[in-house]
Design a protein around this motif. Structure first.
Motif, PDB file in Angstrom:
ATOM      1  N   ASN A   1     -58.102  54.081  -7.857  1.00 21.35           N
ATOM      2  CA  ASN A   1     -57.737  55.468  -7.534  1.00 21.35           C
ATOM      3  C   ASN A   1     -58.496  56.015  -6.340  1.00 21.35           C
ATOM      4  N   PRO A   2     -59.858  55.957  -6.311  1.00 23.65           N
ATOM      5  CA  PRO A   2     -60.542  56.518  -5.134  1.00 23.65           C
ATOM      6  C   PRO A   2     -60.244  55.767  -3.846  1.00 23.65           C
ATOM      7  N   VAL A   3     -60.096  54.456  -3.924  1.00 27.68           N
ATOM      8  CA  VAL A   3     -59.773  53.697  -2.709  1.00 27.68           C
ATOM      9  C   VAL A   3     -58.399  54.101  -2.183  1.00 27.68           C
ATOM     10  N   SER A   4     -57.433  54.258  -3.093  1.00 25.72           N
ATOM     11  CA  SER A   4     -56.099  54.680  -2.670  1.00 25.72           C
ATOM     12  C   SER A   4     -56.146  56.068  -2.033  1.00 25.72           C
ATOM     13  N   ALA A   5     -56.960  56.966  -2.604  1.00 27.21           N
ATOM     14  CA  ALA A   5     -57.077  58.306  -2.044  1.00 27.21           C
ATOM     15  C   ALA A   5     -57.695  58.264  -0.647  1.00 27.21           C
ATOM     16  N   ILE A   6     -58.690  57.411  -0.445  1.00 26.93           N
ATOM     17  CA  ILE A   6     -59.318  57.279   0.877  1.00 26.93           C
ATOM     18  C   ILE A   6     -58.302  56.753   1.892  1.00 26.93           C
ATOM     19  N   LEU A   7     -57.502  55.777   1.483  1.00 31.72           N
ATOM     20  CA  LEU A   7     -56.493  55.227   2.399  1.00 31.72           C
ATOM     21  C   LEU A   7     -55.457  56.280   2.772  1.00 31.72           C
ATOM     22  N   ARG A   8     -55.017  57.073   1.791  1.00 35.94           N
ATOM     23  CA  ARG A   8     -54.050  58.130   2.104  1.00 35.94           C
ATOM     24  C   ARG A   8     -54.663  59.160   3.034  1.00 35.94           C
ATOM     25  N   GLY A   9     -55.936  59.536   2.752  1.00 43.23           N
ATOM     26  CA  GLY A   9     -56.583  60.539   3.591  1.00 43.23           C
ATOM     27  C   GLY A   9     -56.780  60.071   5.013  1.00 43.23           C
TER      28      GLY A   9
END
Length: 669
Positions: A355-363
């Motif tokens: 989840n946090p890695v996916s959020a960083i990639l989207r950001g």
């Protein structure tokens, strides 16, 4: 008509024709059905259900005229004929968002880019159909081994046979008495050697014939069918003592035959004795030819060992040997447990990082576009400076409840005359008196384009803060893993509980955007707690809520003082943190079990080990609080965590580390 069906869906007849040609090898065991539109596909699914068949795989094009193939795949689970079907997407235009959505929903198992290589589709279908077939234990798996993954099917078949064998291994013999069990083994052995005893396994000995000798290697297993054998054991002075006498139905030399160790005792016939003498080669030959004999013989062997342990041969030497065997078995169990926990830990860490890695990639992807807009801004130097202030403020924004946001926007709308601009100003934090005259009203005529430009600054600050939160989440997870290895302590801190809730919402931002989230935050003082541990609680509760609802759903997050608490007494004050969803709810019988370890309500295919709420309960109890559930099936589920503002644990300043208390995978139910 076969049990399973493969559905090919594409509006291009040439593609359908190619699929039929390449899948011809599966046609003997799977019915092939073609559809040129989603409407035709649903008609085929209804027909398959009516005929009592099941869809094994759906091959679907990404673009079907005005329809989206990914959307069709996502809806497959709702149809009875396709609940366990494997899905393959034929894709010629990259649509990562929709494809990732299908992956997250668990309804897309493989994406095949057009044009594909001739053997590529066969490899994919072989793998996916094998997975599908192995989920149906009632099927004859071996019939599929010629067209699917032979190795996997054969291994699964052997494992299933072994499981059936193990399940009946003891049950088939535990109702038999010793005499009946021995007679069945004797009859089976005599039947095997009748007219086929070249090795002279069936023998008759006179008195004083030596069968085994203490301390000497033994290559034979002696089954007594008639007569009697006495077993002797030497003491430390070399004196021989009789320890037991055994008759028909008993085994001699069993322990040394099985373990390969020297004989434990000396066995001598007392009179005329009939025996069946087996070496290892002959033993394997008998057991391989008579599979029903192995559980009987093994049970008989175990009963003999049990009688020996309970008999007169429990000398000090035997006790020492038994204790050593138990200690070795215990160490093996410990090692197995360590490996099992390690496997859970690896799975949990991978899931937690996603989840946090996916959020960083989207950001980061969004920031690339936002930076380009800022470099081309048409704002004046003064407004650019104000934009930078908005950016900095967005990186440190205070969480606002939904009600507070609505109230402030409504008050500002009366002055600006535009609801959308008022709402944007509240989000950016520039609705205060110090901003109203100099920032907003002074340029009211051109405010909309200016606000649009400022929104880019706000978005950049917001995404930078989100990326920081996610990076901190990863760092906290690594810290927990280090604590798990070192068993360090995590100290208590005074924190704003709303910040932890907001940080958790950031991590789930991509999933929450499909739902309506309402936040009702009370004005709470700082709470003394372990913030990393509580972050895990919020993560589990929000993840549970997301899994329980269907888009568009509703999630409400509320904080409040516990009803009945005297607000002026800060020492005994408690607060409730409530996560509520309008999902399918939890049945009353399940509500009593959801906090039990390894109990899960998630359907098959969803990631969940059933330890999430058990972990939440441990963390809340460690904070001297409690967690409970209120739910009505079909309407809502409400998880309520109650925490003291200051607990006894806070006085010590430290507590056991989070990772030492939490099992490897923190996934919710």
């Amino acid at each position: 008509m076969n049990s399973f069906v493969i559905v090919c869906l594409d509006d291009d007849p040439t593609i359908i024709e190619r699929l039929n040609q390449e899948l011809a090898g599966f046609a003997g065991l799977f019915d092939l059905c073609n559809a040129y539109s989603i409407r035709e596909a649903y008609e085929i699914l209804d027909l398959v259900e009516h005929q009592g068949q099941q869809v094994a795989a759906v091959i679907c094009d990404n673009r079907l005229g005005l329809d989206n193939g990914v959307d069709f795949l996502i809806q497959l689970e709702s149809h009875p004929a396709t609940r366990h079907a494997r899905s393959v997407l034929l894709n010629d235009k990259p649509q990562l968002d929709s494809i990732m959505q299908a992956v997250n929903e668990g309804r897309l198992h493989y994406c095949l880019n057009k044009p594909w290589q001739p053997s590529e589709l066969l490899q994919v279908l072989t793998k996916e159909l094998t997975t599908f077939v192995l989920k149906h234990p009632g099927e004859d798996w071996l019939q599929y081994s010629q067209v699917l993954d032979h190795r996997r099917i054969l291994n699964a078949h052997i494992e299933r046979q072994m499981a059936n064998f193990r399940s009946g291994f003891i049950q088939n013999t535990n109702d038999l008495d010793d005499e009946t069990l021995a007679r069945q083994v004797t009859d089976a052995l005599h039947d095997f050697f009748d007219g086929n005893d070249e090795s002279r396994a069936c023998r008759t000995y006179s008195a004083d014939h030596l069968l085994t000798q203490e301390g000497q290697p033994n290559r034979f297993l002696w089954f007594i069918t008639m007569g009697e054998v006495v077993l002797y054991k030497k003491d430390e002075h070399g004196n021989k003592h009789e320890v037991v006498r055994v008759g028909p139905g008993n085994l001699v030399g069993g322990m040394s035959f099985v373990t390969g160790e020297p004989s434990f005792s000396t066995g001598v016939t007392l009179g005329k004795t009939d025996v069946i003498k087996l070496d290892r080669t002959l033993f394997n030959k008998v057991m391989n030819s008579r599979s029903e004999l192995l559980p009987l013989f093994t049970n008989l062997l175990l009963r003999n060992f049990n009688r020996r342990l309970q008999g007169s041969i429990r000398t000090e030497m035997q006790l020492q040997q038994t204790l050593q065997s138990l200690d070795a078995a215990y160490q093996q169990l410990i090692e197995k447990e360590k490996m099992a926990m390690l496997g859970q830990l690896v799975a949990g860490v991978a899931h937690e990082l996603n989840n946090p890695v996916s959020a960083i990639l989207r950001g980061s992807d969004t920031l690339k576009h936002t930076i380009c807009k800022l470099t081309k801004t048409q704002l004046s130097l003064e407004n650019q400076t104000r934009g930078n202030m908005i950016l900095q403020q967005a990186m440190q924004s205070r969480p606002l409840s939904t009600a507070e946001t609505r109230s402030r926007a409504k008050a500002l709308e009366l002055k600006l005359g535009d609801r959308q601009l008022a709402r944007k100003a509240v989000q950016m934090g520039i609705d205060g008196p110090e901003h109203l005259e100099s920032w907003l009203l002074s340029q009211k005529k051109n405010l909309k384009p200016v606000m649009d430009e400022w929104d880019n600054y706000y978005q950049m600050g917001s995404f930078l803060r989100s990326m920081h939160v996610c990076a901190q989440r990863i760092a906290d997870l690594v810290k927990s893993l280090k604590s798990y290895a070192r068993q360090d302590d995590e100290t208590f801190h005074q924190v704003d509980i709303h910040e932890g809730l907001e940080d958790t919402l950031v991590i789930f931002e991509n999933r929450l955007k499909h739902h309506h989230v309402t936040k009702e935050y009370a004005k709470l003082p700082l709470i003394t707690c372990q913030p990393i541990a509580l972050q895990q609680v919020w993560t589990n509760l929000i993840a549970n809520a997301l899994d329980a609802i269907e888009a568009p759903g509703e999630i409400r997050i509320t904080t409040r003082f516990t009803p009945g608490i005297q607000n002026e007494d800060n020492e005994n004050q408690c607060v409730d943190i409530i996560v509520e969803d309008n999902g399918k709810g939890i049945a009353p019988a399940q509500q009593e079990k959801i906090f039990e370890l390894n109990y899960t309500t998630k359907r098959e295919g969803n990631f969940g080990l059933g330890i999430g709420l058990s972990v939440c309960q441990q963390i809340i109890h460690h904070h001297h609080g409690e967690i409970r559930v209120e739910s009505e099936p079909g309407r809502f589920t409400r998880m309520i965590a109650t925490l003291p503002l200051r607990g006894d644990a806070s006085l010590s300043g430290e507590a056991p580390s989070l990772a030492s208390k939490i099992p490897a995978n923190q996934e919710a139910l």
